[in-house]
Design a protein around this motif. Structure first.
Motif, PDB file in Angstrom:
ATOM      1  N   MET A   1       0.850  -1.176   0.000  1.00  0.00           N
ATOM      2  CA  MET A   1       0.000   0.000   0.000  1.00  0.00           C
ATOM      3  C   MET A   1       0.896   1.240   0.000  1.00  0.00           C
ATOM      4  O   MET A   1       1.921   1.272   0.666  1.00  0.00           O
ATOM      5  CB  MET A   1      -0.883  -0.038   1.245  1.00  0.00           C
ATOM      6  CG  MET A   1      -2.149   0.749   1.084  1.00  0.00           C
ATOM      7  SD  MET A   1      -3.264   0.666   2.508  1.00  0.00           S
ATOM      8  CE  MET A   1      -3.837  -1.009   2.438  1.00  0.00           C
ATOM      9  N   SER A   2       0.503   2.256  -0.708  1.00  0.00           N
ATOM     10  CA  SER A   2       1.336   3.457  -0.811  1.00  0.00           C
ATOM     11  C   SER A   2       1.327   4.252   0.496  1.00  0.00           C
ATOM     12  O   SER A   2       0.376   4.176   1.288  1.00  0.00           O
ATOM     13  CB  SER A   2       0.852   4.335  -1.962  1.00  0.00           C
ATOM     14  OG  SER A   2      -0.357   4.970  -1.612  1.00  0.00           O
ATOM     15  N   ASP A   3       2.379   5.019   0.687  1.00  0.00           N
ATOM     16  CA  ASP A   3       2.496   5.824   1.899  1.00  0.00           C
ATOM     17  C   ASP A   3       1.372   6.855   1.993  1.00  0.00           C
ATOM     18  O   ASP A   3       0.847   7.109   3.075  1.00  0.00           O
ATOM     19  CB  ASP A   3       3.844   6.544   1.932  1.00  0.00           C
ATOM     20  CG  ASP A   3       5.001   5.586   2.112  1.00  0.00           C
ATOM     21  OD1 ASP A   3       4.751   4.408   2.448  1.00  0.00           O
ATOM     22  OD2 ASP A   3       6.152   6.013   1.934  1.00  0.00           O
ATOM     23  N   GLY A   4       1.017   7.437   0.869  1.00  0.00           N
ATOM     24  CA  GLY A   4      -0.054   8.429   0.861  1.00  0.00           C
ATOM     25  C   GLY A   4      -1.384   7.843   1.312  1.00  0.00           C
ATOM     26  O   GLY A   4      -2.121   8.468   2.080  1.00  0.00           O
ATOM     27  N   LEU A   5      -1.686   6.653   0.846  1.00  0.00           N
ATOM     28  CA  LEU A   5      -2.935   5.999   1.239  1.00  0.00           C
ATOM     29  C   LEU A   5      -2.908   5.636   2.722  1.00  0.00           C
ATOM     30  O   LEU A   5      -3.914   5.803   3.429  1.00  0.00           O
ATOM     31  CB  LEU A   5      -3.175   4.753   0.387  1.00  0.00           C
ATOM     32  CG  LEU A   5      -4.472   4.000   0.654  1.00  0.00           C
ATOM     33  CD1 LEU A   5      -5.679   4.899   0.449  1.00  0.00           C
ATOM     34  CD2 LEU A   5      -4.561   2.780  -0.248  1.00  0.00           C
ATOM     35  N   LEU A   6      -1.764   5.167   3.215  1.00  0.00           N
ATOM     36  CA  LEU A   6      -1.645   4.859   4.633  1.00  0.00           C
ATOM     37  C   LEU A   6      -1.848   6.109   5.491  1.00  0.00           C
ATOM     38  O   LEU A   6      -2.510   6.062   6.531  1.00  0.00           O
ATOM     39  CB  LEU A   6      -0.281   4.239   4.934  1.00  0.00           C
ATOM     40  CG  LEU A   6      -0.089   2.798   4.479  1.00  0.00           C
ATOM     41  CD1 LEU A   6       1.370   2.380   4.658  1.00  0.00           C
ATOM     42  CD2 LEU A   6      -1.003   1.860   5.236  1.00  0.00           C
ATOM     43  N   ALA A  64       3.686   3.824   7.424  1.00  0.00           N
ATOM     44  CA  ALA A  64       3.962   4.673   6.266  1.00  0.00           C
ATOM     45  C   ALA A  64       5.361   5.273   6.298  1.00  0.00           C
ATOM     46  O   ALA A  64       5.979   5.476   5.251  1.00  0.00           O
ATOM     47  CB  ALA A  64       2.936   5.794   6.183  1.00  0.00           C
ATOM     48  N   ASP A  65       5.853   5.592   7.484  1.00  0.00           N
ATOM     49  CA  ASP A  65       7.125   6.287   7.625  1.00  0.00           C
ATOM     50  C   ASP A  65       7.978   5.607   8.689  1.00  0.00           C
ATOM     51  O   ASP A  65       7.455   4.855   9.515  1.00  0.00           O
ATOM     52  CB  ASP A  65       6.889   7.745   8.058  1.00  0.00           C
ATOM     53  CG  ASP A  65       6.190   8.571   7.008  1.00  0.00           C
ATOM     54  OD1 ASP A  65       6.557   8.446   5.829  1.00  0.00           O
ATOM     55  OD2 ASP A  65       5.278   9.347   7.365  1.00  0.00           O
TER      56      ASP A  65
END
Length: 97
Positions: A1-6, A64-65
């Motif tokens: 899953m992309s960081d933006g979506l998370l 995400a980070d």
């Protein structure tokens, strides 16, 4: 899953958590629910749900980070979520007047 979506999911979870925590307060409950009474069981449930959703938002930020960045992003997400809930409660109060 992309960081933006998370991070978007983390913001949604934080907003839901803040809304639950706000509704656990008698004044906000009356503002939203009117004459319907806030029972102790519902209040505890809302507090637990709010805390769980805020913890979920932290977990999503960490996913995400890196943890050092998540420690900066998560409080900002909580602040934005709190502002969204406060604005929603204010608009709801004005709409009922």
């Amino acid at each position: 899953m992309s960081d933006g979506l998370l991070l978007l999911l983390a913001l949604l979870a934080a907003t839901g958590g803040m809304a639950a925590l706000a509704l656990a307060m008698q004044a906000h409950w009356r503002q939203v629910m009117g004459a319907r009474r806030l029972t102790g069981e519902v209040q505890v449930t809302l507090r637990v749900l709010g805390a769980a959703l805020c913890a979920l938002s932290l977990a999503l930020c960490v996913a995400a980070d890196p943890a050092s960045m998540a420690a900066l992003v998560w409080p900002m997400l909580l602040m934005v979520a709190a502002l969204l809930v406060a604005a929603g409660l204010t608009l709801h109060a004005r709409a009922r007047s």
